[in-house]
Design a protein around this motif. Structure first.
Motif, PDB file in Angstrom:
ATOM      1  N   LEU A 231      52.004  -2.491  46.703  1.00 52.41           N
ATOM      2  CA  LEU A 231      51.622  -1.430  45.762  1.00 52.41           C
ATOM      3  C   LEU A 231      52.372  -1.553  44.438  1.00 52.41           C
ATOM      4  O   LEU A 231      51.792  -1.382  43.349  1.00 52.41           O
ATOM      5  CB  LEU A 231      51.889  -0.059  46.392  1.00 52.41           C
ATOM      6  CG  LEU A 231      50.895   0.399  47.462  1.00 52.41           C
ATOM      7  CD1 LEU A 231      51.499   1.494  48.328  1.00 52.41           C
ATOM      8  CD2 LEU A 231      49.592   0.894  46.821  1.00 52.41           C
ATOM      9  N   LYS A 232      53.651  -1.878  44.521  1.00 52.27           N
ATOM     10  CA  LYS A 232      54.451  -2.034  43.299  1.00 52.27           C
ATOM     11  C   LYS A 232      53.975  -3.234  42.481  1.00 52.27           C
ATOM     12  O   LYS A 232      53.904  -3.173  41.249  1.00 52.27           O
ATOM     13  CB  LYS A 232      55.930  -2.167  43.658  1.00 52.27           C
ATOM     14  CG  LYS A 232      56.554  -0.869  44.155  1.00 52.27           C
ATOM     15  CD  LYS A 232      57.932  -1.057  44.735  1.00 52.27           C
ATOM     16  CE  LYS A 232      58.974  -1.288  43.673  1.00 52.27           C
ATOM     17  NZ  LYS A 232      60.350  -1.308  44.258  1.00 52.27           N
ATOM     18  N   ARG A 233      53.661  -4.325  43.169  1.00 52.86           N
ATOM     19  CA  ARG A 233      53.182  -5.521  42.466  1.00 52.86           C
ATOM     20  C   ARG A 233      51.879  -5.243  41.723  1.00 52.86           C
ATOM     21  O   ARG A 233      51.635  -5.792  40.648  1.00 52.86           O
ATOM     22  CB  ARG A 233      52.979  -6.668  43.456  1.00 52.86           C
ATOM     23  CG  ARG A 233      54.270  -7.301  43.946  1.00 52.86           C
ATOM     24  CD  ARG A 233      53.984  -8.360  44.996  1.00 52.86           C
ATOM     25  NE  ARG A 233      55.216  -9.006  45.469  1.00 52.86           N
ATOM     26  CZ  ARG A 233      55.275  -9.850  46.489  1.00 52.86           C
ATOM     27  NH1 ARG A 233      54.160 -10.145  47.172  1.00 52.86           N
ATOM     28  NH2 ARG A 233      56.427 -10.385  46.843  1.00 52.86           N
ATOM     29  N   ALA A 234      51.042  -4.385  42.321  1.00 52.19           N
ATOM     30  CA  ALA A 234      49.757  -4.047  41.704  1.00 52.19           C
ATOM     31  C   ALA A 234      49.867  -2.867  40.745  1.00 52.19           C
ATOM     32  O   ALA A 234      48.855  -2.432  40.179  1.00 52.19           O
ATOM     33  CB  ALA A 234      48.735  -3.742  42.791  1.00 52.19           C
ATOM     34  N   ASN A 235      51.092  -2.347  40.583  1.00 54.32           N
ATOM     35  CA  ASN A 235      51.336  -1.184  39.727  1.00 54.32           C
ATOM     36  C   ASN A 235      50.498   0.022  40.172  1.00 54.32           C
ATOM     37  O   ASN A 235      49.974   0.764  39.353  1.00 54.32           O
ATOM     38  CB  ASN A 235      51.045  -1.520  38.256  1.00 54.32           C
ATOM     39  CG  ASN A 235      51.671  -0.492  37.309  1.00 54.32           C
ATOM     40  OD1 ASN A 235      52.697   0.118  37.613  1.00 54.32           O
ATOM     41  ND2 ASN A 235      51.040  -0.283  36.159  1.00 54.32           N
ATOM     42  N   ARG A 236      50.417   0.220  41.512  1.00 53.07           N
ATOM     43  CA  ARG A 236      49.611   1.314  42.049  1.00 53.07           C
ATOM     44  C   ARG A 236      50.391   2.201  43.037  1.00 53.07           C
ATOM     45  O   ARG A 236      49.797   2.973  43.792  1.00 53.07           O
ATOM     46  CB  ARG A 236      48.348   0.769  42.724  1.00 53.07           C
ATOM     47  CG  ARG A 236      47.332   0.241  41.703  1.00 53.07           C
ATOM     48  CD  ARG A 236      46.111  -0.346  42.362  1.00 53.07           C
ATOM     49  NE  ARG A 236      45.411   0.610  43.210  1.00 53.07           N
ATOM     50  CZ  ARG A 236      44.291   0.302  43.897  1.00 53.07           C
ATOM     51  NH1 ARG A 236      43.781  -0.924  43.800  1.00 53.07           N
ATOM     52  NH2 ARG A 236      43.700   1.201  44.653  1.00 53.07           N
ATOM     53  N   LEU A 237      51.700   2.107  43.004  1.00 54.89           N
ATOM     54  CA  LEU A 237      52.484   2.950  43.917  1.00 54.89           C
ATOM     55  C   LEU A 237      52.481   4.406  43.483  1.00 54.89           C
ATOM     56  O   LEU A 237      52.443   5.311  44.322  1.00 54.89           O
ATOM     57  CB  LEU A 237      53.930   2.429  44.005  1.00 54.89           C
ATOM     58  CG  LEU A 237      54.878   3.216  44.918  1.00 54.89           C
ATOM     59  CD1 LEU A 237      54.359   3.262  46.351  1.00 54.89           C
ATOM     60  CD2 LEU A 237      56.279   2.614  44.885  1.00 54.89           C
ATOM     61  N   ASN A 238      52.514   4.638  42.185  1.00 56.95           N
ATOM     62  CA  ASN A 238      52.539   6.009  41.676  1.00 56.95           C
ATOM     63  C   ASN A 238      51.290   6.766  42.125  1.00 56.95           C
ATOM     64  O   ASN A 238      50.166   6.339  41.881  1.00 56.95           O
ATOM     65  CB  ASN A 238      52.617   5.999  40.145  1.00 56.95           C
ATOM     66  CG  ASN A 238      52.833   7.399  39.581  1.00 56.95           C
ATOM     67  OD1 ASN A 238      53.494   8.231  40.203  1.00 56.95           O
ATOM     68  ND2 ASN A 238      52.267   7.674  38.411  1.00 56.95           N
ATOM     69  N   GLY A 239      51.485   7.872  42.812  1.00 54.36           N
ATOM     70  CA  GLY A 239      50.366   8.676  43.273  1.00 54.36           C
ATOM     71  C   GLY A 239      49.856   8.297  44.652  1.00 54.36           C
ATOM     72  O   GLY A 239      48.933   8.938  45.170  1.00 54.36           O
ATOM     73  N   CYS A 240      50.447   7.268  45.256  1.00 58.67           N
ATOM     74  CA  CYS A 240      50.049   6.852  46.606  1.00 58.67           C
ATOM     75  C   CYS A 240      51.161   7.207  47.583  1.00 58.67           C
ATOM     76  O   CYS A 240      52.301   6.761  47.423  1.00 58.67           O
ATOM     77  CB  CYS A 240      49.768   5.352  46.644  1.00 58.67           C
ATOM     78  SG  CYS A 240      49.175   4.760  48.254  1.00 58.67           S
ATOM     79  N   LEU A 241      50.850   8.000  48.598  1.00 59.48           N
ATOM     80  CA  LEU A 241      51.838   8.439  49.579  1.00 59.48           C
ATOM     81  C   LEU A 241      51.920   7.422  50.716  1.00 59.48           C
ATOM     82  O   LEU A 241      50.903   7.056  51.301  1.00 59.48           O
ATOM     83  CB  LEU A 241      51.445   9.802  50.142  1.00 59.48           C
ATOM     84  CG  LEU A 241      51.276  10.936  49.122  1.00 59.48           C
ATOM     85  CD1 LEU A 241      50.775  12.193  49.819  1.00 59.48           C
ATOM     86  CD2 LEU A 241      52.577  11.203  48.396  1.00 59.48           C
ATOM     87  N   VAL A 242      53.137   6.983  51.032  1.00 54.61           N
ATOM     88  CA  VAL A 242      53.344   6.001  52.089  1.00 54.61           C
ATOM     89  C   VAL A 242      54.186   6.637  53.197  1.00 54.61           C
ATOM     90  O   VAL A 242      55.243   7.213  52.930  1.00 54.61           O
ATOM     91  CB  VAL A 242      54.034   4.729  51.557  1.00 54.61           C
ATOM     92  CG1 VAL A 242      54.229   3.719  52.688  1.00 54.61           C
ATOM     93  CG2 VAL A 242      53.226   4.112  50.417  1.00 54.61           C
ATOM     94  N   SER A 243      53.700   6.514  54.442  1.00 54.83           N
ATOM     95  CA  SER A 243      54.401   7.093  55.588  1.00 54.83           C
ATOM     96  C   SER A 243      54.631   6.026  56.650  1.00 54.83           C
ATOM     97  O   SER A 243      53.760   5.198  56.916  1.00 54.83           O
ATOM     98  CB  SER A 243      53.572   8.238  56.195  1.00 54.83           C
ATOM     99  OG  SER A 243      54.160   8.719  57.389  1.00 54.83           O
ATOM    100  N   GLY A 244      55.831   6.045  57.251  1.00 50.25           N
ATOM    101  CA  GLY A 244      56.162   5.089  58.305  1.00 50.25           C
ATOM    102  C   GLY A 244      56.832   5.779  59.482  1.00 50.25           C
ATOM    103  O   GLY A 244      56.924   7.005  59.541  1.00 50.25           O
ATOM    104  N   VAL A 245      57.311   4.966  60.419  1.00 45.58           N
ATOM    105  CA  VAL A 245      57.989   5.472  61.617  1.00 45.58           C
ATOM    106  C   VAL A 245      59.225   4.619  61.888  1.00 45.58           C
ATOM    107  O   VAL A 245      59.143   3.393  61.823  1.00 45.58           O
ATOM    108  CB  VAL A 245      57.069   5.421  62.860  1.00 45.58           C
ATOM    109  CG1 VAL A 245      57.807   5.896  64.106  1.00 45.58           C
ATOM    110  CG2 VAL A 245      55.795   6.229  62.644  1.00 45.58           C
ATOM    111  N   ASP A 246      60.339   5.249  62.165  1.00 46.96           N
ATOM    112  CA  ASP A 246      61.596   4.667  62.644  1.00 46.96           C
ATOM    113  C   ASP A 246      62.823   5.181  61.906  1.00 46.96           C
ATOM    114  O   ASP A 246      63.911   5.195  62.445  1.00 46.96           O
ATOM    115  CB  ASP A 246      61.636   3.129  62.603  1.00 46.96           C
ATOM    116  CG  ASP A 246      60.833   2.496  63.720  1.00 46.96           C
ATOM    117  OD1 ASP A 246      60.603   3.187  64.735  1.00 46.96           O
ATOM    118  OD2 ASP A 246      60.413   1.335  63.576  1.00 46.96           O
ATOM    119  N   ALA A 247      62.669   5.550  60.625  1.00 45.88           N
ATOM    120  CA  ALA A 247      63.791   6.045  59.818  1.00 45.88           C
ATOM    121  C   ALA A 247      64.903   5.005  59.695  1.00 45.88           C
ATOM    122  O   ALA A 247      66.085   5.333  59.807  1.00 45.88           O
ATOM    123  CB  ALA A 247      64.334   7.366  60.366  1.00 45.88           C
TER     124      ALA A 247
END
Length: 309
Positions: A231-247
């Protein structure tokens, strides 16, 4: 002389019987075998393994550690060797939840208790030290239902598809988010194999196909972190919510930096402590132990300070 011969014959018979039992794979030693799916994995492979090693040492328990390096056939061979060698107990982080079932069953037939942790086998007699994987997906769903705008587009990176944990996390998200908010559209879903590199590849492809992605829901943090790189490489992280598991620490740092919206804490330290308590009880001859469930916790920027070191 005849008396001596009779005594020698009796002793030889006892020794032979003992060898025969060992040859059948029955547990008659204090060997505790730990079969890891992949030491390179930051959470299940490393954190849990190291915590179990530390806890076992403090209890005077000796564990033999084996690394399958992500290869199901290697893990099956290691399982066979542990059974044939007459292990006292086997701790298992399964690569293939279905493929390992016959060997969990064989261990049971040989009288060897199997303890699964983090990654479960999908059958056979075993004691599970686990977290309810459906709840991990539900916690991700609860968050997305709350924060996503009407008509949002999402993609889902599933963990290794043949693992029960992957399937249950997906079920939790699907039922608690997609079935509750019909306005949210699932654009695509792929097996990211719990891999950061694989997630980067898949996410890069999605970004070339879909002009609008509002959220990326991932079965673990490594995939979430891989998606963030793409997302950062494509300059599209802003406004995109990313969720994961493990902390994992890197995920907590990403939340602090505003690059990741959520992670679900799976308490590896408590899972490890549960395993140690189970194998200690088995070692002390206390018989079959009950399953131990360790709860998940949702972490976002609102409660991050409670968890970040």
């Amino acid at each position: 002389m005849n008396c001596l011969k009779r005594r020698f014959g009796l002793l030889a018979g006892i020794l032979f019987a003992g060898l025969a039992v060992t040859g059948c794979g029955e547990s008659n030693s204090d060997r505790i075998v730990y079969l890891n799916f992949d030491n390179a994995d930051a959470f299940g492979g490393k954190l849990i393994r190291e915590e179990i090693a530390r806890g076992a040492e403090s209890k005077g328990l000796h564990l033999e550690f084996f690394d399958a390096k992500g290869d199901r056939n290697t893990q099956i061979d290691q399982m066979k060797d542990a059974i044939a060698g007459g292990a006292e107990s086997i701790v298992l982080l399964a690569i293939d939840g279905d493929g390992i079932i016959p060997f969990v069953e064989q261990a049971g037939e040989a009288g060897i208790p199997v303890v699964t942790v983090n990654r479960d086998a999908n059958g056979g007699e075993r004691t599970r030290v686990f977290s309810d994987e459906y709840q991990a997906g539900k916690l991700q769903a609860d968050y997305m239902v709350k924060v996503l705008p009407k008509g949002a587009n999402v993609v889902y990176l599933e963990g290794t598809a043949n693992l029960g944990s992957s399937q249950q996390r997906w079920e939790g998200f699907k039922k608690e988010c997609l079935e509750k908010r019909s306005d949210i559209q699932l654009l695509d879903m792929q097996d990211g194999r719990y891999s950061k590199v694989e997630a980067m590849k898949i996410m890069s492809l999605w970004l070339s196909i879909y002009p609008k992605i509002d959220a990326v829901i991932c079965g673990n943090d490594q995939m979430a972190l891989g998606a963030i790189v793409a997302l950062k490489r494509a300059n599209r992280l802003n406004g995109c919510l990313v969720s994961g598991v493990d902390a994992v620490d890197e995920a907590l740092n990403a939340i602090a930096a505003g690059e990741m919206a959520q992670t679900i804490k799976q308490d590896g330290i408590q899972q490890a402590a549960g395993v140690v308590s189970v194998i200690e009880a088995i070692h002390q001859g206390k018989g079959k132990q009950s399953d131990i469930e360790v709860p998940f916790t949702s972490i976002t920027k609102e409660n991050l300070a409670q968890f970040k070191k």
